[in-house]
Design an enzyme around this catalytic site. Structure first.
Site, PDB file in Angstrom:
ATOM      1  CE  LYS A   1      -3.017   2.702   2.946  1.00 46.27           C
ATOM      2  NZ  LYS A   1      -3.813   2.773   4.191  1.00 46.27           N
TER       3      LYS A   1
ATOM      4  N   GLY B   1      -8.258   9.158   9.248  1.00 43.75           N
ATOM      5  CA  GLY B   1      -8.636   9.296  10.655  1.00 43.75           C
ATOM      6  C   GLY B   1      -9.723  10.303  10.929  1.00 43.75           C
TER       7      GLY B   1
ATOM      8  CB  ALA C   1      -8.149   7.222   4.336  1.00 48.38           C
ATOM      9  N   GLY C   2     -10.847   7.753   5.887  1.00 44.93           N
ATOM     10  CA  GLY C   2     -11.889   8.750   6.114  1.00 44.93           C
ATOM     11  C   GLY C   2     -13.253   8.189   6.418  1.00 44.93           C
TER      12      GLY C   2
ATOM     13  CG  ASN D   1      -6.585   1.092  11.462  1.00 44.79           C
ATOM     14  OD1 ASN D   1      -5.405   0.913  11.271  1.00 44.79           O
ATOM     15  ND2 ASN D   1      -7.101   0.780  12.631  1.00 44.79           N
ATOM     16  CB  THR D   2      -9.486   5.473  12.936  1.00 44.52           C
ATOM     17  OG1 THR D   2      -8.164   5.665  12.428  1.00 44.52           O
ATOM     18  CG2 THR D   2      -9.616   6.203  14.273  1.00 44.52           C
TER      19      THR D   2
END
Lengths: 64, 261
Positions: free
Chosen positions: B95, B156, B183-184, B205-206
């Site tokens: 990645k 994040g 992301a996001g 992830n977050t």
């Protein structure tokens, strides 16, 4: 000879990169870089260090 | 879904950072049904003291590993990090992140393309973290990338898709390229939206790791991604500007009591 080992100024007597790993007890799955360039495991025994070199020793970490 | 030469059925990819413990991480992976997780590299402590036990547990799950170049802000830094990741994790998947701005963590498209060219030529299967810019996407494909990973919102931030129209255009412009929103994403509904507009998968992830119950949230995201994909395949109705009765009006009784007709 003084090198930067993972960002820490470190006095070493090593000649080759492999000597540093042995001297500082690094073990397990590792990847190494010298002055920003990847050094494969097989080349550590013949990679000669010089004063002021930057050595990075990395291992697995969680990531996003 | 095929990513490079690998066929996958799960539409969710998970990051492995910020979980309360390695056990919660592996439980979340199992609950989500994901088949690919991202990992990274860090400076090892001398005398082998740096491990927190996550790696053996992660290996035991059997999921496919996608190392990242997180934190890199130049092409050469990302290239070196990718080469180190390949040596440690034993995979040519990478990645590719090259960050251009510390506040937004926005990809640097110029350095990204430069690094992608080198890594693709060196045998890597590159998953570039990019923007929705179509020209950059073309350059990444020219470089040899076979998957694109545009951002949904800053890493994040949990803001969902900030540029839906542009991402929808990207989907239409590259109908045969696997597209993964990376992301996001902050809520399962946002993951479902990603899939409903036709993207192939979502990587986050977050939102899972920092949930009150990461395992339950992982399950929710896995179901949302699957539901969104199913809805896309089923064919969503087009939006209308005005109401249209769903109950047929033909044959409706006229009771002579007034009304709108």
């Amino acid at each position: 000879m003084r090198i930067d080992l993972n960002g820490i100024p470190t006095e070493v007597r090593a000649v080759h990169l492999a000597d540093v790993l042995t001297a500082f007890g690094y073990r397990g799955a590792l990847a190494t870089a010298l002055n920003g360039r990847f050094i494969p495991a097989a080349a550590r025994l013949t990679t000669v260090l010089h004063d002021g070199d930057r050595v990075e020793v990395l291992a697995q970490m969680e990531g996003g | 879904m095929q990513l490079y030469d690998v066929n996958l059925s799960a539409r969710l990819l998970l990051g492995t950072a910020q979980y309360p413990s390695p056990v919660v991480l592996t439980d979340a992976i199992a609950a989500s049904g994901c088949e690919v997780v991202t990992v990274s590299l860090r400076r090892e402590t001398a005398n082998g003291g740096g491990t927190n036990g996550f790696w053996p547990l992660l290996q035991a799950t059997g999921v496919r590993i996608l190392p990242n170049t997180a934190g890199c802000d130049s092409a050469q830094e990302a290239i070196t990090t990718a080469q180190m990741a390949r040596a440690i994790f034993g995979t040519n998947w990478i990645k590719l992140e090259v960050i251009g701005n510390a506040d937004t963590l926005q990809p640097d498209p110029f350095a990204l393309v430069e690094a992608a060219k080198v890594l693709c030529a060196d045998g890597f299967a590159v998953f570039p973290y990019t923007t929705e810019d179509l020209i950059v996407a073309d350059r990444l494909l020219d470089a040899g990338c076979r998957v694109l990973m545009p951002w949904g919102a800053p890493i994040g931030s949990g803001r969902g898709l900030r540029h839906v129209d542009a991402l929808t255009s990207m989907r239409g412009h590259f109908p045969d390229v696997p597209l993964i929103i990376d992301a996001g994403i902050g809520a399962p509904s946002q993951a479902a939206q990603v899939m409903e507009i036709g993207f192939d998968a979502v990587l986050l992830n977050t939102a899972v790791a920092k949930a009150g119950d990461p395992v339950a949230m992982a399950r929710a995201f896995g179901q949302a991604a699957g539901a969104g994909r199913l809805a896309f395949e089923a064919g969503l109705m087009p939006p209308r500007d005005m109401a249209v009765p769903s109950t047929p009006v033909l044959g409706m009784a006229d009771l002579g009591l007034g009304g709108l007709r």
